[in-house]
Design a protein around this motif. Structure first.
Motif, mmCIF file in Angstrom:
data_model
loop_
_atom_site.group_PDB
_atom_site.id
_atom_site.type_symbol
_atom_site.label_atom_id
_atom_site.label_comp_id
_atom_site.label_asym_id
_atom_site.label_seq_id
_atom_site.Cartn_x
_atom_site.Cartn_y
_atom_site.Cartn_z
ATOM 1 N N ILE A 180 -0.560 4.281 10.605
ATOM 2 C CA ILE A 180 -1.552 3.574 10.134
ATOM 3 C C ILE A 180 -1.175 2.236 9.397
ATOM 4 C CG2 ILE A 180 -3.985 3.177 8.978
ATOM 5 C CD1 ILE A 180 -3.967 4.987 11.308
ATOM 6 N N ALA A 181 -1.184 1.029 9.686
ATOM 7 C CA ALA A 181 -0.566 -0.128 9.283
ATOM 8 C C ALA A 181 -1.454 -0.479 7.650
ATOM 9 C CB ALA A 181 -0.664 -1.291 10.029
ATOM 10 N N MET A 182 -0.889 -0.609 6.808
ATOM 11 C CA MET A 182 -1.513 -0.785 5.489
ATOM 12 C C MET A 182 -1.001 -1.963 4.698
ATOM 13 S SD MET A 182 -1.680 3.220 4.184
ATOM 14 C CE MET A 182 -2.786 2.983 2.768
ATOM 15 N N LEU A 183 -1.801 -2.663 4.030
ATOM 16 C CA LEU A 183 -1.312 -3.765 3.102
ATOM 17 C C LEU A 183 -2.108 -3.756 1.838
ATOM 18 C CD1 LEU A 183 -0.613 -7.539 3.907
ATOM 19 C CD2 LEU A 183 -2.193 -6.785 2.208
ATOM 20 N N LYS A 184 -1.192 -3.684 0.630
ATOM 21 C CA LYS A 184 -1.738 -3.694 -0.678
ATOM 22 C C LYS A 184 -1.568 -5.033 -1.484
ATOM 23 C CE LYS A 184 0.579 -1.150 -3.843
ATOM 24 N NZ LYS A 184 1.076 -0.303 -4.595
ATOM 25 N N CYS B 195 3.654 -3.623 2.017
ATOM 26 C CA CYS B 195 2.851 -2.924 3.338
ATOM 27 C C CYS B 195 3.616 -1.632 3.245
ATOM 28 C CB CYS B 195 3.655 -4.064 4.138
ATOM 29 S SG CYS B 195 2.771 -5.443 4.123
ATOM 30 N N ALA B 196 3.050 -0.930 4.545
ATOM 31 C CA ALA B 196 3.445 0.357 4.766
ATOM 32 C C ALA B 196 2.941 0.895 6.030
ATOM 33 C CB ALA B 196 2.987 1.288 3.451
ATOM 34 N N ARG B 197 3.414 1.621 6.634
ATOM 35 C CA ARG B 197 2.844 2.619 7.832
ATOM 36 C C ARG B 197 2.734 3.917 7.381
ATOM 37 N NH1 ARG B 197 2.533 -0.323 12.077
ATOM 38 N NH2 ARG B 197 2.360 1.255 13.409
ATOM 39 N N VAL C 258 2.108 7.145 0.298
ATOM 40 C CA VAL C 258 2.557 5.996 1.000
ATOM 41 C C VAL C 258 3.814 5.700 0.445
ATOM 42 C CG1 VAL C 258 1.680 3.809 1.529
ATOM 43 C CG2 VAL C 258 -0.096 5.651 1.088
ATOM 44 N N ASN C 259 4.655 5.022 1.431
ATOM 45 C CA ASN C 259 5.949 4.693 0.935
ATOM 46 C C ASN C 259 5.937 3.164 1.117
ATOM 47 O OD1 ASN C 259 8.698 4.166 0.188
ATOM 48 N ND2 ASN C 259 9.577 4.483 2.557
ATOM 49 N N TRP C 260 5.438 2.473 0.040
ATOM 50 C CA TRP C 260 5.226 0.932 0.119
ATOM 51 C C TRP C 260 6.487 0.212 0.101
ATOM 52 C CZ3 TRP C 260 0.653 -0.336 1.235
ATOM 53 C CH2 TRP C 260 -0.518 0.382 0.862
ATOM 54 N N GLY C 261 6.780 -0.896 0.956
ATOM 55 C CA GLY C 261 7.654 -1.766 0.757
ATOM 56 C C GLY C 261 7.331 -3.234 1.077
ATOM 57 N N ALA C 262 8.509 -4.055 1.368
ATOM 58 C CA ALA C 262 8.160 -5.476 1.633
ATOM 59 C C ALA C 262 7.467 -5.784 2.485
ATOM 60 C CB ALA C 262 9.476 -6.334 1.428
ATOM 61 N N CYS C 263 6.546 -6.628 2.873
ATOM 62 C CA CYS C 263 5.851 -7.259 4.017
ATOM 63 C C CYS C 263 6.712 -8.348 4.587
ATOM 64 C CB CYS C 263 4.489 -7.887 3.461
ATOM 65 S SG CYS C 263 3.495 -6.784 2.611
ATOM 66 N N THR C 264 6.401 -8.566 5.768
ATOM 67 C CA THR C 264 6.971 -9.518 6.470
ATOM 68 C C THR C 264 6.583 -10.879 6.556
ATOM 69 O OG1 THR C 264 5.629 -9.445 8.542
ATOM 70 C CG2 THR C 264 7.700 -7.998 8.424
ATOM 71 N N ALA C 265 7.137 -12.058 6.624
ATOM 72 C CA ALA C 265 6.613 -13.366 6.495
ATOM 73 C C ALA C 265 5.505 -13.413 7.196
ATOM 74 C CB ALA C 265 7.880 -14.432 6.730
ATOM 75 N N ASP C 266 5.540 -12.787 8.357
ATOM 76 C CA ASP C 266 4.162 -12.990 9.365
ATOM 77 C C ASP C 266 2.975 -12.313 8.515
ATOM 78 O OD1 ASP C 266 2.845 -13.708 11.777
ATOM 79 O OD2 ASP C 266 2.694 -11.832 12.145
ATOM 80 N N LYS D 239 -6.937 11.093 3.807
ATOM 81 C CA LYS D 239 -5.645 11.358 3.688
ATOM 82 C C LYS D 239 -4.864 9.921 2.830
ATOM 83 C CE LYS D 239 -2.930 13.138 6.432
ATOM 84 N NZ LYS D 239 -2.570 14.210 5.690
ATOM 85 N N MET D 240 -5.678 8.729 3.214
ATOM 86 C CA MET D 240 -4.795 7.706 2.536
ATOM 87 C C MET D 240 -5.367 7.577 1.291
ATOM 88 S SD MET D 240 -4.883 4.583 5.529
ATOM 89 C CE MET D 240 -6.740 4.791 6.089
ATOM 90 N N ARG D 241 -6.543 7.927 1.033
ATOM 91 C CA ARG D 241 -6.929 7.960 -0.334
ATOM 92 C C ARG D 241 -6.119 8.735 -1.479
ATOM 93 N NH1 ARG D 241 -8.523 11.938 -2.948
ATOM 94 N NH2 ARG D 241 -9.162 13.164 -1.021
ATOM 95 N N ALA D 242 -5.712 10.103 -0.929
ATOM 96 C CA ALA D 242 -5.016 11.050 -1.632
ATOM 97 C C ALA D 242 -3.574 10.451 -1.688
ATOM 98 C CB ALA D 242 -5.022 12.506 -1.008
ATOM 99 N N ALA D 243 -3.098 9.796 -0.483
ATOM 100 C CA ALA D 243 -1.762 9.196 -0.589
ATOM 101 C C ALA D 243 -1.439 8.124 -1.667
ATOM 102 C CB ALA D 243 -1.297 8.852 0.821
#
Length: 534
Positions: free
Chosen positions: A84-88, A65-67, A42-50, A209-213
């Motif tokens: 898949i939209a993801m938030l950590k 956040c990531a897709r 997963v390539n995590w990055g900044a989330c938007t304000a919303d 897949k997300m688990r492994a990612a």
């Protein structure tokens, strides 16, 4: 409590004899589990304000956040991909981190993306300290390539407006059945290839897949309501990749995927059980419940039976009908904190239907507090405005549930169910049982068992005695069907319990963090019973 108001070809083969001498089912190999290192991270990055609305400024640093890209069809790459939209929410003590904890709120169709933001509402602080909490919108839901059957809100409103929750007249019945046929046709025309790949099996393969990612060799997961089907399907497909699985407010996975009609019949019974328990509790607590005078059960039935004949004309000139009443009472049963205002509203309606002279003026002064909330389930929109919803609920349910009846049988089924579940039988029949027979996907790829795969650590199965949407019997069956499970029972009302029973929350925290397995058969209490204050 929250109302979250959700596979490969493992098949039973020849009977083998286990070490204990009992017969066990042989299983063919299912899909291979995703491997850490061999799966794109997963390539995590900044989330938007919303995406982070409501998060205090000093807490924003914990979120990313990531897709994450997955195949539309895990067995056919030619059909393309979706994201898949993801938030950590990062663990607060990363040096002591256990791993990632994936969350799902149910539905199907519930958005899980922002669940980590409110995780303190249902987890002990040490869980937030030790895990990266990961929320995601399952495929076809919310921000994850939402499955849309309509191009305009106007078309959606026309179809949904014709779906009467409790159709009684011949015209209402035929119009509701026709609207489901229209709905299926819109989905066939507009939803695209994803429509054929919306089963829980597809969601579970995404989750693996997300688990492994995120770098986890094994999955840690908490699922509510429909999310319990995700959790139990995962443990059945990928038992060796299951670390700690908590499922709260359980479906009956075997029944749901083998006989959807009977499953929904039993769902109606579950709502009746919860309603009867609410009315008995009201009588028990006396004046704390404003509907307690006389016999609450008889009074409720009188209101319902009156509404079946005609709407109730309220003193302000408006009217209240059986559709708003049934759908809203069903919704309120999810949340015991709403029981006192429900009691107020029921008494107000009773006073209109059956007015004692001394109370007539008082009844006119009462404004409905919660029973008005279900009068219009969908927001109005301007004609030709873009359709902003998604249609994942029916896409998932009509894939997973095995419903083989013809739609023309629904009125007969509804009449039968109504005799045994007088408040909710017809209401339940005119939902999935009416819609799925005319759904355009005829041969979905679904996991239908077996369910008894043995995980290294028992699955934690949590069930409330008076859960309306997933009756307690379903949790007992879930625990029995899984190959390795512990059942925790809660003497509570409402749908799902994590966050509302300190005893359950502490046991769950120990289980998630240290894999400490509780003894089977424990019964817990909620923090607050209905008509009590915290």
């Amino acid at each position: 409590m929250r109302g979250f108001a959700l596979v490969g070809a493992l098949v039973a083969g020849a009977a083998l004899t286990g070490a204990s001498g009992t017969a066990v089912a042989a299983q063919e190999a299912g899909p291979p589990a995703a491997q850490v290192g061999a799966t794109a991270p997963v390539n995590w990055g900044a989330c938007t304000a919303d995406q982070l609305r409501g998060v205090p400024a000093d807490q924003v640093k914990f979120y990313s956040c990531a897709r994450y890209r997955v195949p539309v069809d895990h067995d056919n790459a030619a059909l393309g991909t979706i994201d898949i939209a993801m938030l950590k929410r990062a663990a607060k003590t990363p040096d002591k981190k256990v791993g990632s904890l994936f969350l799902n709120p149910g539905g199907p169709g519930g958005s899980g993306f922002r669940m980590p933001i409110g995780a303190a509402n249902y987890f002990q602080p040490q869980v937030l300290d030790r895990f990266d909490l990961i929320g995601f919108d399952p495929r076809g839901v919310g921000a994850s390539n939402p499955l849309k059957c309509f191009t305009t809100q106007e078309d959606a409103d026309d179809v949904f407006a014709a779906q009467i929750p409790v159709p009684l007249s011949r015209q209402e019945i035929s119009g509701t059945l026709a609207s489901y046929r229209d709905y299926g046709q819109f989905c066939k025309n507009n939803a695209g290839v994803l429509l054929n790949h919306m089963s829980t099996k597809d969601v579970v393969r995404d989750l693996d897949k997300m688990r492994a990612a995120v770098g986890d060799q094994k999955l840690t997961f908490v699922g509510f309501s429909y999310g319990t089907l995700i959790g139990s399907t995962y443990t059945s497909m990928f038992p060796k990749q299951s670390r700690a699985i908590v499922i709260d407010g359980n479906v009956d996975p075997a029944l749901r995927t083998s006989d959807g009609v009977q499953y929904d019949r039993e769902r109606a019974r579950g709502f009746e059980i919860a309603l009867d328990a609410f009315l008995r509790k009201c009588a028990q607590v006396g004046p704390k419940c404003s509907f307690s005078a006389g016999t609450p059960r008889d009074k409720f039935d009188e209101i319902r039976d009156h509404l079946r004949q005609q709407p109730i004309k309220l003193p302000d000139g408006s009217s209240y009908d059986i559709n708003a009443f049934t759908s809203t009472v069903a919704g309120v049963l999810y949340s015991p904190t709403s029981f006192p205002p429900l009691a107020d509203d029921l008494q107000a309606l009773y006073n209109v239907v059956h007015p004692p002279a001394a109370q007539t003026q008082a009844a006119q002064a009462v404004e409905l507090k919660v029973l008005r909330s279900g009068a219009n389930g969908r927001a109005d929109a301007n004609p030709d405005s873009p359709y902003t919803g998604d249609d994942s609920y029916f896409a998932v349910n009509c894939s997973d549930k095995k419903i083989t009846i013809k739609q023309e049988k629904v009125p007969e089924i509804a009449a039968k169910w109504e005799k045994e579940s007088p408040t909710f039988g017809r209401y339940q029949a005119f939902s999935d049982v009416a819609g799925c027979p005319v759904w355009p996907v005829k041969k979905p790829d679904v996991y239908r068992g077996p369910w008894q795969a043995k995980t290294d650590t028992p699955v934690l199965v949590i069930g409330n005695y008076y859960d309306p949407a997933t009756q307690y019997l379903f949790s007992k069956r879930m625990a029995d069907q899984l190959g390795n499970a512990r059942l925790l029972s809660v003497d509570a009302f409402g749908h799902c319990i994590l966050g509302d029973s300190l005893g359950v929350d502490k046991v769950t925290a120990d289980y998630l963090i240290d894999l400490k397995v509780p003894s089977n058969g424990q019964v817990f209490q909620p923090n607050v019973q209905p008509f009590e204050t915290a």
